[in-house]
Write a protein that holds these residues in place. Sequence first.
Motif, PDB file in Angstrom:
ATOM      1  N   GLU A 124     -22.945  86.046  62.789  1.00 31.00           N
ATOM      2  CA  GLU A 124     -22.375  86.748  63.940  1.00 31.00           C
ATOM      3  C   GLU A 124     -21.897  88.146  63.546  1.00 31.00           C
ATOM      4  O   GLU A 124     -22.054  89.102  64.317  1.00 31.00           O
ATOM      5  CB  GLU A 124     -21.220  85.935  64.515  1.00 31.00           C
ATOM      6  CG  GLU A 124     -21.675  84.648  65.195  1.00 31.00           C
ATOM      7  CD  GLU A 124     -20.540  83.874  65.814  1.00 31.00           C
ATOM      8  OE1 GLU A 124     -20.706  83.326  66.913  1.00 31.00           O
ATOM      9  OE2 GLU A 124     -19.458  83.806  65.182  1.00 31.00           O
ATOM     10  N   ARG A 125     -21.346  88.254  62.345  1.00 27.55           N
ATOM     11  CA  ARG A 125     -20.873  89.560  61.891  1.00 27.55           C
ATOM     12  C   ARG A 125     -22.034  90.526  61.690  1.00 27.55           C
ATOM     13  O   ARG A 125     -22.006  91.652  62.169  1.00 27.55           O
ATOM     14  CB  ARG A 125     -20.087  89.412  60.580  1.00 27.55           C
ATOM     15  CG  ARG A 125     -19.423  90.703  60.110  1.00 27.55           C
ATOM     16  CD  ARG A 125     -18.824  90.541  58.731  1.00 27.55           C
ATOM     17  NE  ARG A 125     -19.846  90.442  57.706  1.00 27.55           N
ATOM     18  CZ  ARG A 125     -20.474  91.481  57.189  1.00 27.55           C
ATOM     19  NH1 ARG A 125     -20.226  92.709  57.606  1.00 27.55           N
ATOM     20  NH2 ARG A 125     -21.384  91.311  56.248  1.00 27.55           N
ATOM     21  N   ARG A 126     -23.073  90.062  60.998  1.00 28.63           N
ATOM     22  CA  ARG A 126     -24.199  90.956  60.709  1.00 28.63           C
ATOM     23  C   ARG A 126     -25.048  91.228  61.952  1.00 28.63           C
ATOM     24  O   ARG A 126     -25.536  92.335  62.148  1.00 28.63           O
ATOM     25  CB  ARG A 126     -25.086  90.348  59.610  1.00 28.63           C
ATOM     26  CG  ARG A 126     -24.414  90.230  58.268  1.00 28.63           C
ATOM     27  CD  ARG A 126     -25.429  89.867  57.198  1.00 28.63           C
ATOM     28  NE  ARG A 126     -24.789  89.393  55.999  1.00 28.63           N
ATOM     29  CZ  ARG A 126     -25.436  89.015  54.908  1.00 28.63           C
ATOM     30  NH1 ARG A 126     -26.764  89.059  54.885  1.00 28.63           N
ATOM     31  NH2 ARG A 126     -24.782  88.592  53.839  1.00 28.63           N
ATOM     32  N   GLY A 127     -25.232  90.192  62.760  1.00 29.63           N
ATOM     33  CA  GLY A 127     -26.081  90.338  63.928  1.00 29.63           C
ATOM     34  C   GLY A 127     -25.368  90.873  65.144  1.00 29.63           C
ATOM     35  O   GLY A 127     -25.989  91.100  66.187  1.00 29.63           O
ATOM     36  N   LYS A 128     -24.019  91.034  65.010  1.00 28.58           N
ATOM     37  CA  LYS A 128     -23.198  91.528  66.127  1.00 28.58           C
ATOM     38  C   LYS A 128     -23.482  90.703  67.384  1.00 28.58           C
ATOM     39  O   LYS A 128     -23.811  91.233  68.449  1.00 28.58           O
ATOM     40  CB  LYS A 128     -23.461  93.012  66.376  1.00 28.58           C
ATOM     41  CG  LYS A 128     -23.035  93.911  65.224  1.00 28.58           C
ATOM     42  CD  LYS A 128     -23.328  95.372  65.509  1.00 28.58           C
ATOM     43  CE  LYS A 128     -22.768  96.278  64.427  1.00 28.58           C
ATOM     44  NZ  LYS A 128     -23.265  95.941  63.075  1.00 28.58           N
ATOM     45  N   VAL A 129     -23.352  89.390  67.225  1.00 25.21           N
ATOM     46  CA  VAL A 129     -23.659  88.469  68.302  1.00 25.21           C
ATOM     47  C   VAL A 129     -22.625  87.351  68.330  1.00 25.21           C
ATOM     48  O   VAL A 129     -22.023  87.027  67.302  1.00 25.21           O
ATOM     49  CB  VAL A 129     -25.077  87.874  68.106  1.00 25.21           C
ATOM     50  CG1 VAL A 129     -25.145  87.061  66.831  1.00 25.21           C
ATOM     51  CG2 VAL A 129     -25.510  87.052  69.297  1.00 25.21           C
ATOM     52  N   ASN A 130     -22.398  86.788  69.498  1.00 25.02           N
ATOM     53  CA  ASN A 130     -21.516  85.635  69.649  1.00 25.02           C
ATOM     54  C   ASN A 130     -22.385  84.424  69.982  1.00 25.02           C
ATOM     55  O   ASN A 130     -22.908  84.313  71.094  1.00 25.02           O
ATOM     56  CB  ASN A 130     -20.480  85.895  70.755  1.00 25.02           C
ATOM     57  CG  ASN A 130     -19.436  84.803  70.836  1.00 25.02           C
ATOM     58  OD1 ASN A 130     -19.748  83.619  70.893  1.00 25.02           O
ATOM     59  ND2 ASN A 130     -18.181  85.212  70.835  1.00 25.02           N
TER      60      ASN A 130
END
Length: 250
Positions: free
Chosen positions: A185-191
């Motif tokens: 989630e941090r690297r992909g900027k996704v929830n």
Amino acid sequence: MNNLVIMKNQQAVTTSLQIAEAFGKQHKDVLEAIRDKMSTAENSALFKMFYEDTYVAVNGKRNRMYYMNRDGFTFLAMGFTGKKADEFKLKYIEAFNQMEAQIKIDTKNLSPELQMFKGLFDSLAKQELATNKIEAKVDNISEIVALNITDWRKDSRALINKIAQAQGGYGAYKEIQNAIYTELERRGKVNLKTRQTNKRRRMADEGVCKSTRDKLSKLDVINDDNKLIEIYTAIVKEFAIKYGVWNEEH
């Protein structure tokens, strides 16, 4: 880029400003990362790793600048990821080694806390070298764990099982899996939770039964996005290296 590491007060140090420049970050973000670590620290040894010494002008503003020793750099740089970050970590390791070779520090005279962090740094250095050796041998994660569009879940699960076994058995699996999700989630900027909820709603609109919707996992969400698959499998590889479950068959 010059003077990654300098001598100050008879020890090898670098600065928050130098870290920002080397790793391509805003100086204010590096300062924030240092302050976050210091604000949550319960061990006084951490305050010996980072210390303010001067003010510098950055983008026309007056900012504090922190000096940090080898252990402070290690503690801070563990949060920096990516190939470029790895390259600079290795440069810093080499620079610290060269500088400290000149002053011949007797580590037996260090405090127990600093000896512990020195061991942590040495371990990180070995890990970085191992990672770069593997990166030179293969082009991408699919070659390493034979992942493809149909097998990435199975092969990733096999590696996570090995990590869990190395960390105490089946009970560690969930903790490791959640850590991988968090990093994704941090690297992909996704929830992932939000995507999971949204997909269940779409399935409901399409008439899919509730029991099937309830079985929808985060891995199912990842499977819908090739970019997330790539990031996920790369993180699994990194965890496998970190926890020492790597071997030549990969």
